[in-house]
Design a protein around this motif. Structure first.
Motif, mmCIF file in Angstrom:
data_model
loop_
_atom_site.group_PDB
_atom_site.id
_atom_site.type_symbol
_atom_site.label_atom_id
_atom_site.label_comp_id
_atom_site.label_asym_id
_atom_site.label_seq_id
_atom_site.Cartn_x
_atom_site.Cartn_y
_atom_site.Cartn_z
ATOM 1 N N ALA A 73 -23.730 6.171 90.010
ATOM 2 C CA ALA A 73 -24.405 5.700 91.235
ATOM 3 C C ALA A 73 -25.293 6.777 91.921
ATOM 4 O O ALA A 73 -25.733 7.667 91.927
ATOM 5 N N CYS A 74 -26.458 5.583 92.036
ATOM 6 C CA CYS A 74 -28.183 6.419 92.708
ATOM 7 C C CYS A 74 -27.066 7.108 93.976
ATOM 8 O O CYS A 74 -26.877 7.060 94.622
ATOM 9 N N ILE A 75 -28.322 8.554 93.504
ATOM 10 C CA ILE A 75 -27.322 9.451 94.643
ATOM 11 C C ILE A 75 -29.268 10.119 95.461
ATOM 12 O O ILE A 75 -29.541 10.300 96.260
ATOM 13 N N ARG A 76 -30.094 8.781 95.414
ATOM 14 C CA ARG A 76 -31.529 8.991 95.958
ATOM 15 C C ARG A 76 -32.289 9.556 95.509
ATOM 16 O O ARG A 76 -32.718 10.471 96.600
ATOM 17 N N CYS A 77 -32.208 10.903 94.963
ATOM 18 C CA CYS A 77 -33.004 12.042 94.857
ATOM 19 C C CYS A 77 -33.858 11.895 94.577
ATOM 20 O O CYS A 77 -34.719 12.947 95.235
ATOM 21 N N GLY A 78 -34.581 10.622 94.380
ATOM 22 C CA GLY A 78 -36.074 10.428 94.266
ATOM 23 C C GLY A 78 -36.796 11.243 92.982
ATOM 24 O O GLY A 78 -38.095 10.453 93.107
ATOM 25 N N ASP A 79 -36.125 11.375 92.364
ATOM 26 C CA ASP A 79 -36.684 11.730 90.987
ATOM 27 C C ASP A 79 -37.437 11.220 90.078
ATOM 28 O O ASP A 79 -38.360 11.693 89.155
ATOM 29 N N CYS A 80 -36.418 10.119 89.616
ATOM 30 C CA CYS A 80 -37.657 9.056 88.981
ATOM 31 C C CYS A 80 -38.988 8.195 89.216
ATOM 32 O O CYS A 80 -39.849 8.556 88.907
ATOM 33 N N ALA A 81 -38.890 8.484 91.141
ATOM 34 C CA ALA A 81 -40.604 8.183 91.649
ATOM 35 C C ALA A 81 -41.386 9.123 90.969
ATOM 36 O O ALA A 81 -42.333 8.684 91.306
ATOM 37 N N PRO A 131 -39.000 3.544 90.838
ATOM 38 C CA PRO A 131 -37.688 3.075 90.261
ATOM 39 C C PRO A 131 -36.392 2.908 90.889
ATOM 40 O O PRO A 131 -35.872 1.640 90.954
ATOM 41 N N GLN A 132 -36.343 3.611 92.021
ATOM 42 C CA GLN A 132 -35.112 3.382 92.471
ATOM 43 C C GLN A 132 -35.285 2.087 93.410
ATOM 44 O O GLN A 132 -33.561 1.123 93.302
ATOM 45 N N GLN A 133 -35.653 1.862 93.946
ATOM 46 C CA GLN A 133 -35.939 0.487 95.016
ATOM 47 C C GLN A 133 -35.794 -0.422 93.752
ATOM 48 O O GLN A 133 -35.286 -1.598 93.861
ATOM 49 N N VAL A 145 -34.665 11.501 83.993
ATOM 50 C CA VAL A 145 -34.707 12.542 84.837
ATOM 51 C C VAL A 145 -33.923 11.878 86.083
ATOM 52 O O VAL A 145 -33.102 12.773 86.485
ATOM 53 N N CYS A 146 -32.946 10.562 85.017
ATOM 54 C CA CYS A 146 -31.814 10.449 86.593
ATOM 55 C C CYS A 146 -30.528 10.961 85.806
ATOM 56 O O CYS A 146 -30.122 10.714 85.175
ATOM 57 N N PRO A 147 -30.277 11.753 87.434
ATOM 58 C CA PRO A 147 -28.758 12.727 87.265
ATOM 59 C C PRO A 147 -28.232 11.639 86.985
ATOM 60 O O PRO A 147 -27.075 11.595 87.199
ATOM 61 N N SER A 148 -28.331 10.385 87.361
ATOM 62 C CA SER A 148 -27.097 9.394 87.454
ATOM 63 C C SER A 148 -27.124 8.569 86.582
ATOM 64 O O SER A 148 -25.802 7.689 86.059
ATOM 65 N N HIS A 149 -27.361 9.133 85.490
ATOM 66 C CA HIS A 149 -27.836 8.579 84.217
ATOM 67 C C HIS A 149 -27.976 6.710 83.868
ATOM 68 O O HIS A 149 -27.252 6.020 83.484
ATOM 69 N N ILE A 150 -28.573 6.356 84.846
ATOM 70 C CA ILE A 150 -28.870 5.052 85.296
ATOM 71 C C ILE A 150 -29.829 4.146 84.024
ATOM 72 O O ILE A 150 -31.062 4.640 83.927
ATOM 73 N N PRO A 151 -29.735 2.853 83.412
ATOM 74 C CA PRO A 151 -30.263 2.761 81.933
ATOM 75 C C PRO A 151 -31.637 1.529 83.174
ATOM 76 O O PRO A 151 -31.560 0.231 82.707
ATOM 77 N N LEU A 152 -32.395 2.947 83.886
ATOM 78 C CA LEU A 152 -33.270 1.544 84.872
ATOM 79 C C LEU A 152 -34.152 0.993 83.710
ATOM 80 O O LEU A 152 -34.863 -0.475 84.335
ATOM 81 N N THR A 153 -35.085 1.649 83.098
ATOM 82 C CA THR A 153 -35.944 0.960 81.901
ATOM 83 C C THR A 153 -35.364 -0.410 81.623
ATOM 84 O O THR A 153 -36.002 -1.933 81.489
#
Ligand code: SF4
Ligand code: SF4
Length: 505
Positions: free
Chosen positions: A374-382, A391-393, A423-431
């Motif tokens: 799950a996303c931990i709202r770390c903000g690294d992606c932004a 990206p998290q939004q 960079v996502c520590p939660s390994h979310i396939p955002l792209t």
């Protein structure tokens, strides 16, 4: 010649990534032999699919037109060699949506006989810019940096703006990919010739040829070719190696300090960006009259026995390309068409090499995978997003399928660079999620455009019928008036005709 200059303009976000390029650049570009069959998708560009102008059983020559553009945005497809059309049918392809696409399949005869392209002149300076643009349109050239937007139409759009600079993009910042680097080393003169042709077509006086500072061989080669040309309008520029500095908007900012507005294009700030491979393709078509029927691609990754850059005919099955290089190092686990950040995974090597294929990458699945959390709202992606998105939004709204919010938060500005994934520590396939969401938005927009076109056609038809009816009524009234003087038989004849026309309507 102007001496190379450094430009250390600052980009937002981005990543310094390991290059993984030296294996593939250790040897010159090699030519892949003609395969037994060529598989040519009719969609190899942004826009509507091209429409086949050949049928099954037709014999074709190398360079012959196979499919012509349909719609306002599109590019022709040409035969990459001579042979016989044996099928026009769905075939596995690497593309945004779906696994299969309609393809024209040529059984090669091995003779590789070429068609004569008549009426073209290599003396492009004698042509009016508009005529040169039309000539470029027929070459089937698309942006070879990966965007595959039809080049002539990009130029035509740019003609409606005030363009100060042509920027030749030799910034190849994605790991593993080195086809542009090798092209700049081996075909610098042709790239610069292509730039001069583009400058004439667009009437542009300044061209920046931009290369990353970690490509000394390419810089040397371009520097030498520039010296021989002695054309002060062409200026060589170096930029630092940061991914994704090769993105059009990022490059414009690096080179000119001009910011492309959200939802806008480089042409909005007076810049036209073309890939170095595209410039070479323009040279090949305008000077040698060879349409876009081959390209250089990188074959690399830890799953490839002998990484290298090859030149292959468009339509060559990926399996044949890999086999030519020496095959797989071991059983392929993960085949990607394109780079590790922006490419697409495919499930079979039966897919053909197309105009967009800048890389064939084979890697171990573990190199790219982690368990999704799950996303931990770390903000690294932004913090790494070069377009300054959240990206998290976007991920949240993509999951909720909220098209309005996705637009509001700038999804359409996402360049699908993959930095947020990395960079996502939660390994979310955002792209991957953003690609799917963008595809859905595009589909909806296409559907809307199709419905609008159908509405306009319907209204135009009704208007035409109405007009024709009015004309007929006027004609009948005129005939009636003259028949009144001619007698009852003539009136009966007119009424009969009127009744017949009503039945026809
Ligand atoms: S993939 Fe899109 S959202 Fe992610 S970092 Fe790149 S531009 Fe930003
Ligand atoms: S990097 Fe991953 S975990 Fe962190 S905010 Fe972005 S999506 Fe969430």
């Amino acid at each position: 010649m102007t001496a190379p200059t450094y430009d250390l303009g600052k980009l937002h976000g981005g990543l310094r990534l390991p290059a993984h390029k030296s294996d593939a650049t250790a040897q010159p570009i090699r030519d892949v032999p003609l395969p037994p069959q060529l598989i040519l998708p009719i969609t190899q560009h942004v826009g509507d699919p091209a429409q086949p102008v050949v049928g099954i059983g037709n014999r074709v020559l190398k360079g012959q037109l196979l499919a012509e553009p349909d719609g306002t945005v599109g590019a022709p497809i040409h035969a990459s060699s001579s042979g016989k059309i044996i099928a026009i049918e769905p075939w596995p392809v690497a593309r945004r949506l779906g696994d299969n696409g309609p393809c024209i399949i040529i059984e090669c005869d091995g003779d590789d006989l070429a068609v004569e392209h008549e009426g073209l002149t290599a003396d492009y300076l004698s042509l009016q810019p508009a005529d040169l643009l039309l000539q470029i349109l027929d070459g089937g050239i698309v942006g070879l940096g990966g965007a595959v937007f039809p080049t002539a139409q990009k130029l035509m759009q740019a003609r409606t703006c005030d363009i100060d600079f042509l920027i030749l993009n030799g910034v190849e910042c994605e790991p593993y990919i080195s086809c542009d680097d090798m092209l700049m080393r081996e075909r610098a003169a042709e790239i610069l010739s292509g730039a001069q042709i583009l400058m004439h077509a667009m009437q542009i006086d300044i061209c920046y040829v931009v290369v990353e500072s970690d490509k000394p061989e390419a810089l040397n080669s371009l520097g030498g070719a520039l010296g021989e040309l002695d054309d002060d309008r062409l200026i060589l520029k170096q930029v630092p190696t940061i991914f994704p500095s090769g993105g059009e908007d990022q490059l414009v900012q690096l080179v000119t300090n001009r910011e492309v507005p959200s939802g806008g294009l480089p042409t909005d700030v007076g810049c036209l960006v073309q890939n170095v491979g595209t410039a070479a393709a323009v040279h090949d078509w305008v000077i040698n009259h060879e349409p876009l029927i081959s390209r250089v691609t990188t074959v690399s990754g830890d799953g490839i026995a002998n990484p290298m850059n090859v030149r292959a005919r468009i339509g060559t099955p990926v399996a044949d390309v890999v086999e030519f290089t020496g095959g797989y190092a071991e059983r392929p686990e993960h085949l990607i068409i394109g780079g590790p950040m922006t490419g697409r995974s495919v499930s079979t090597d039966r897919v053909p090499l197309v105009k967009a294929t800048n890389s064939i990458l084979v890697v171990h699945r573990t190199s790219f995978q982690g368990r999704e959390l799950a996303c931990i709202r770390c903000g690294d992606c932004a913090s790494v997003c070069p377009v300054q998105l959240q990206p998290q939004q976007l991920f949240w709204y993509a999951c909720a399928d909220d098209e309005e919010k996705l637009r509001e938060f700038g999804l359409t500005d996402c360049i699908e660079c993959g930095c947020c994934d990395l960079v996502c520590p939660s390994h979310i396939p955002l792209t991957a999620d953003f690609r799917i969401a963008k595809g859905r938005i595009q589909e909806l927009a296409d559907e809307k455009a199709r419905a609008e076109r159908a509405r306009q056609r319907f209204e135009a038809r009704n208007e035409r019928l109405e007009r024709e009816k009015k004309d007929r009524d006027a004609e009948l009234a005129r005939q009636k008036a003259s028949a009144k003087q001619a007698g009852p038989e003539a009136i009966a004849e007119i009424l009969k005709r009127k009744q017949q026309e009503s039945e026809d309507d």
